[in-house]
Write an enzyme that holds these catalytic residues in place. Sequence first.
Site, PDB file in Angstrom:
ATOM      1  N   GLU A 273       0.600   8.962 -14.135  1.00 12.62           N
ATOM      2  CA  GLU A 273       0.010   8.374 -12.923  1.00 12.62           C
ATOM      3  C   GLU A 273      -0.015   9.353 -11.751  1.00 12.62           C
ATOM      4  O   GLU A 273       0.524   9.065 -10.681  1.00 12.62           O
ATOM      5  CB  GLU A 273       0.818   7.137 -12.495  1.00 12.62           C
ATOM      6  CG  GLU A 273       0.906   6.033 -13.517  1.00 12.62           C
ATOM      7  CD  GLU A 273       1.817   4.896 -13.051  1.00 12.62           C
ATOM      8  OE1 GLU A 273       2.571   5.063 -12.062  1.00 12.62           O
ATOM      9  OE2 GLU A 273       1.784   3.841 -13.699  1.00 12.62           O
ATOM     10  N   CYS A 344      -1.081   7.770  22.437  1.00 12.22           N
ATOM     11  CA  CYS A 344       0.007   7.704  23.409  1.00 12.22           C
ATOM     12  C   CYS A 344       1.367   7.575  22.747  1.00 12.22           C
ATOM     13  O   CYS A 344       2.068   6.561  22.916  1.00 12.22           O
ATOM     14  CB  CYS A 344      -0.250   6.555  24.369  1.00 12.22           C
ATOM     15  SG  CYS A 344      -1.819   6.775  25.189  1.00 12.22           S
ATOM     16  N   TYR A 373      -3.035  10.401   0.454  1.00  9.63           N
ATOM     17  CA  TYR A 373      -2.281   9.688   1.498  1.00  9.63           C
ATOM     18  C   TYR A 373      -2.755  10.066   2.900  1.00  9.63           C
ATOM     19  O   TYR A 373      -1.975  10.150   3.837  1.00  9.63           O
ATOM     20  CB  TYR A 373      -0.766   9.925   1.321  1.00  9.63           C
ATOM     21  CG  TYR A 373      -0.311   9.624  -0.094  1.00  9.63           C
ATOM     22  CD1 TYR A 373      -0.305   8.315  -0.551  1.00  9.63           C
ATOM     23  CD2 TYR A 373       0.065  10.639  -0.983  1.00  9.63           C
ATOM     24  CE1 TYR A 373       0.073   8.027  -1.865  1.00  9.63           C
ATOM     25  CE2 TYR A 373       0.431  10.361  -2.290  1.00  9.63           C
ATOM     26  CZ  TYR A 373       0.428   9.047  -2.725  1.00  9.63           C
ATOM     27  OH  TYR A 373       0.788   8.772  -4.017  1.00  9.63           O
TER      28      TYR A 373
HETATM   29  N1  LLP Z   1       2.939   5.664  -9.635  1.00 13.73           N
HETATM   30  C1  LLP Z   1       3.672   4.874  -8.839  1.00 13.73           C
HETATM   31  C2  LLP Z   1       4.283   3.668  -9.402  1.00 13.73           C
HETATM   32  C3  LLP Z   1       3.849   5.210  -7.489  1.00 13.73           C
HETATM   33  O1  LLP Z   1       4.580   4.435  -6.704  1.00 13.73           O
HETATM   34  C4  LLP Z   1       3.241   6.385  -6.966  1.00 13.73           C
HETATM   35  C5  LLP Z   1       3.386   6.754  -5.556  1.00 13.73           C
HETATM   36  C6  LLP Z   1       2.462   7.165  -7.840  1.00 13.73           C
HETATM   37  C7  LLP Z   1       2.338   6.778  -9.168  1.00 13.73           C
HETATM   38  C8  LLP Z   1       1.747   8.403  -7.393  1.00 13.73           C
HETATM   39  O2  LLP Z   1       2.636   9.377  -6.963  1.00 13.73           O
HETATM   40  P1  LLP Z   1       2.108  10.863  -6.630  1.00 13.73           P
HETATM   41  O3  LLP Z   1       1.682  11.493  -7.932  1.00 13.73           O
HETATM   42  O4  LLP Z   1       0.997  10.746  -5.678  1.00 13.73           O
HETATM   43  O5  LLP Z   1       3.299  11.518  -6.037  1.00 13.73           O
HETATM   44  N2  LLP Z   1       2.606   8.086   1.348  1.00 13.73           N
HETATM   45  C9  LLP Z   1       3.521   9.055   0.785  1.00 13.73           C
HETATM   46  C10 LLP Z   1       3.579   8.994  -0.718  1.00 13.73           C
HETATM   47  C11 LLP Z   1       3.924   7.629  -1.282  1.00 13.73           C
HETATM   48  C12 LLP Z   1       3.934   7.603  -2.788  1.00 13.73           C
HETATM   49  C13 LLP Z   1       4.116   6.216  -3.301  1.00 13.73           C
HETATM   50  N3  LLP Z   1       4.054   6.073  -4.722  1.00 13.73           N
HETATM   51  C14 LLP Z   1       3.142  10.438   1.290  1.00 13.73           C
HETATM   52  O6  LLP Z   1       2.184  10.561   2.052  1.00 13.73           O
HETATM   53  O7  LLP Z   1       3.819  11.414   0.977  1.00 13.73           O
END
Ligand code: LLP
Length: 422
Positions: A273, A344, A373
């Site tokens: 994922e 602000c 993100y």
């Molecule tokens: N699978 C699940 C169950 C997840 O919760 C997430 C991310 C992913 C896959 C994907 O993860 P990635 O490969 O993108 O690391 N907003 C935060 C990141 C939150 C990630 C939440 N879950 C940021 O901007 O760093």
Amino acid sequence: MDHFRYEGGRLHAEAVALDTLAEEVGTPFYCYSTATLERHYEVFAAGFAGLPATVCFAVKANGNIGVIRTLARLGAGADVVSGGEFKRAVAGGVPAGRIVFSGVGKTAAEIASTLKAGVWQINVESEPELEAVAEVAGALGVRAPVAIRINPDVDANTHAKITTGKSENKFGIEWTRAHAVYARAAAMPQIRVVGIAVHIGSQLLDLAPFRNAYQRVRDLVALLRADGLAIERLDLGGGLGIPYGQAPSPSPADYAQVVKDTIADLGCHLILEPGRMIAGNAGILVTRVIYVKEGATRTFVIVDAGMNDLIRPALYDAHHDIVPVEEPAANAHLREMDVVGPICETGDTFAQQRLLPALKAGDLLAIRTAGAYGAVMASAYNARSLPPEILVKGDTFHVVRERIGVDDLLARESVPNWLGGP
Ligand code: LLP
């Protein structure tokens, strides 16, 4: 590697000059590169070539249907965490049979709509949720394909706000209880237990936590199989970190090797994922300098993008490289500056004491690694617009989401009659 490069002194997304694009669509805007999205997907998928594996893009990282469709055409499935993301994945051309539904708080309505649509797998994160899925599936007269998300209690060594695999985090079922929950699920006629899911956090720059988590998954598979339970699939989550211009990150091939070392021989179908790894460096946020303000102790570059457009620096103290769209001379004198937005709040800061060449009002800047993100976390705070998103392919571009401005939002508000409304 990405496709944002200087050509003829101007930053381009593939063959589209970003200053020209800024004239056409206005600033700030997100710009995604098709070639970069495709390359990242291919490089990631190549790590698992020869294994029974499906790469399910984490829609939470970038839910734009142009982006999803680009990946779906390469064969990507989707990982979604809400009924809304499920809809986006389907609108982006991902068949329901390649969509995995994760998340700790699925409502009965979301469970019902995704089951009806033929979702591939629901990752259950608690016993009450298992009961809810069984109840909804029973009412619909279907057997729900379920994986149990376990919490392996390993430290992902990442930012506290994006670590998910420690016992104090809200995610998954403690791995020590997983055995009992599996037995319960297996006894439910409305549930078809298909596998185990795990996701320990995001932006992991160290592969050791993955190895530890997957080893625990391996132990659990052995335990469950000894009990006669069939484990067909292992959903290994996302989380692979990427370079934000500082620390180097592990390669997808190195990550795939960890999977091969730990669990690839178990005969299970693997689900990956990745979100950030695919989309992060495939997007930038382009913004225009409004003022350069010489403060008492600092120089502030005030730009027209704010923390509402890109919240990562404010929320996680995240570093994003910032480069001028007009290429600086090789010997340009660099000075420390703070790049800030118009909102602000002091947190509305993209960079502090960042070395940049001389800038003036009207100059364009690109905030890099904003494809994951970024737009998905944007808000209309301070009655600002949700920024448009542009998808580039070669020398062409398409506005894949228009700017959603205050007028669009005002059109959905009204005053009650006791305040003089209609
Ligand atoms: N699978 C699940 C169950 C997840 O919760 C997430 C991310 C992913 C896959 C994907 O993860 P990635 O490969 O993108 O690391 N907003 C935060 C990141 C939150 C990630 C939440 N879950 C940021 O901007 O760093």
